[in-house]
Scaffold this motif. Structure first.
Motif, PDB file in Angstrom:
ATOM      1  N   PHE A  56       0.885  -1.064  -0.041  1.00  0.00           N
ATOM      2  CA  PHE A  56      -0.097  -0.133  -0.097  1.00  0.00           C
ATOM      3  C   PHE A  56       0.726   1.210  -0.125  1.00  0.00           C
ATOM      4  O   PHE A  56       0.488   2.420  -0.606  1.00  0.00           O
ATOM      5  CB  PHE A  56      -0.774   0.234   1.080  1.00  0.00           C
ATOM      6  N   LYS A  60       0.599   4.050  -3.056  1.00  0.00           N
ATOM      7  CA  LYS A  60       0.476   5.435  -2.866  1.00  0.00           C
ATOM      8  C   LYS A  60       1.168   6.492  -3.307  1.00  0.00           C
ATOM      9  O   LYS A  60       1.162   7.326  -3.899  1.00  0.00           O
ATOM     10  CB  LYS A  60       0.436   5.562  -1.183  1.00  0.00           C
ATOM     11  N   GLU A  73      -5.313   3.745   1.401  1.00  0.00           N
ATOM     12  CA  GLU A  73      -4.072   3.393   1.213  1.00  0.00           C
ATOM     13  C   GLU A  73      -3.083   3.984   2.736  1.00  0.00           C
ATOM     14  O   GLU A  73      -2.504   2.981   3.024  1.00  0.00           O
ATOM     15  CB  GLU A  73      -3.442   4.270   0.177  1.00  0.00           C
ATOM     16  N   ASN A 350      -6.365  -0.357  -7.388  1.00  0.00           N
ATOM     17  CA  ASN A 350      -7.090   0.352  -6.318  1.00  0.00           C
ATOM     18  C   ASN A 350      -8.471   0.770  -6.673  1.00  0.00           C
ATOM     19  O   ASN A 350      -9.398   0.706  -5.553  1.00  0.00           O
ATOM     20  CB  ASN A 350      -6.393   1.855  -6.147  1.00  0.00           C
TER      21      ASN A 350
END
Length: 354
Positions: A56, A60, A73, A350
């Motif tokens: 994550f 991000k 995230e 995502n």
């Protein structure tokens, strides 16, 4: 959280995690099983949460995403850090206490500061679930309102840390270190300076888990069922509705597994502490001690289950894990033959998750 059990002469000053060597006995099969389970939790929790944080965190940074998508995230990264500390300190502490017959060789300050870390991490996990639920509620129930600002999310994490420290301060203050016997004595259940704040702590946590989080999830689910997304939100309304269902299923899975693992021991401790405040305390038997040992394992296991949930419910994370271990599925082979770069792949992952 740990406390002493003062009952009969045989179990006098003996606790669920007694720091006094009352009876010298050989290790029994239950202790061996508990040590083995804590070792598994340590391995899965540390390695799994490192993968979660890396995945994550990398997504991000690489992905070009909106602030609305950036919030989860960040929160999953924070949750991975908290669970990592819980996976390290809780299993190692309990294994050490079991192997050393509840001795403590690290001094006064380590007793006061290190022992409560696992409980603080567990409290923080609850707060992070609340923040995630509020953020998803704002996004799904009120899609046309401005999303929660990222700076407020960071502030809520800080407040969550302060809340965890305050709620567990009584536990740290009531820990006593005895240099003569090399022990870090856990609080006594008959001590109201410890038992009353502990009951309050358990009550608040149960209310937060069972009422606040589930109420928020219910509102999200009601919104998904009653209102279909319009074409002005996404060109494919059916796809958006399907993704919303995935989101709420993930939230329900995370929170349900968490309180399924943590509440049984919390309830046991709540009942035991209440028995000392309003009576002479519950009698303790070997069966109760064994029950508490396995409930303690379940309680600690919450820190290692999230990576497993992500693996089964998050397509992007599952692909990431398979790539990390050199396993290529058919979907990965097709993806590698496409012209998608890493940024586009992570962005699509995502979208599927949110």
């Amino acid at each position: 959280m740990i406390f002493n059990l003062k009952t009969s002469k045989r179990f006098r000053k003996m606790s669920f995690n007694s720091t006094e060597k009352v009876i010298e006995i050989e290790y029994i099969s239950v202790e061996i099983i508990v040590i083995a389970l804590f070792s598994v939790i340590f391995a899965l929790g540390t390695v799994g949460n490192v993968f979660v944080f890396y995945y994550f965190g990398k997504k991000k940074k690489v992905s070009v995403i909106s602030e609305t998508s950036k919030v989860p995230e960040f929160l999953f990264c924070v949750l991975a850090v908290v669970d990592f500390f819980a996976s390290v300190f809780n299993p190692v502490l309990y294994i050490y206490w079991t192997l050393s017959h509840y001795k403590w060789h690290f001094g006064y300050w380590a007793c006061k500061l290190i022992v409560p870390i696992g409980t603080i991490a567990t409290t923080m996990s609850i707060g992070i679930y609340v923040i995630i639920s509020f953020d998803r509620q704002r996004t799904i129930v009120h899609p046309f309102k401005r999303p929660i600002k990222f700076v407020y999310i960071k502030l809520s994490i800080l407040l969550n840390l302060l809340y965890a420290l305050v709620m567990n301060a009584h536990y740290a203050l009531n820990l006593t270190w005895d240099g003569r016997t090399s022990s870090c004595n856990v609080p006594n259940a008959a001590n109201k300076a410890y038992s009353i704040p502990s009951i309050f702590y358990f009550f608040i946590n149960i209310c937060i888990i069972l009422v606040v989080i589930n109420l928020i999830n219910y509102r999200i689910f009601s919104q998904i069922v009653k209102h279909s997304p319009t074409s002005t939100v996404l060109s494919n309304a059916a796809k958006q509705k399907k993704e919303n269902h995935r989101t709420i299923r993930l939230l329900i899975a995370l929170t349900s597994v968490f309180y399924f693992l943590t509440l049984p021991r919390d309830i046991l401790h709540f009942v035991f502490l209440a028995s000392w405040i309003f009576g002479n305390g519950l009698p303790v038997s070997k069966s109760i001690m064994i029950l508490n040992s396995f409930l303690k394992v379940l309680n600690v296991a919450h820190s290692c289950v999230n990576p497993i949930i992500y693996y089964w419910m998050h397509t992007g994370f599952k692909k990431f894990i398979k790539r990390s271990f050199g396993v290529k599925s058919n979907s990965l082979i097709r993806s590698s033959n496409s012209d998608l770069d890493e940024t586009q792949e992570l962005s699509e992952s995502n979208d599927r998750f949110l």
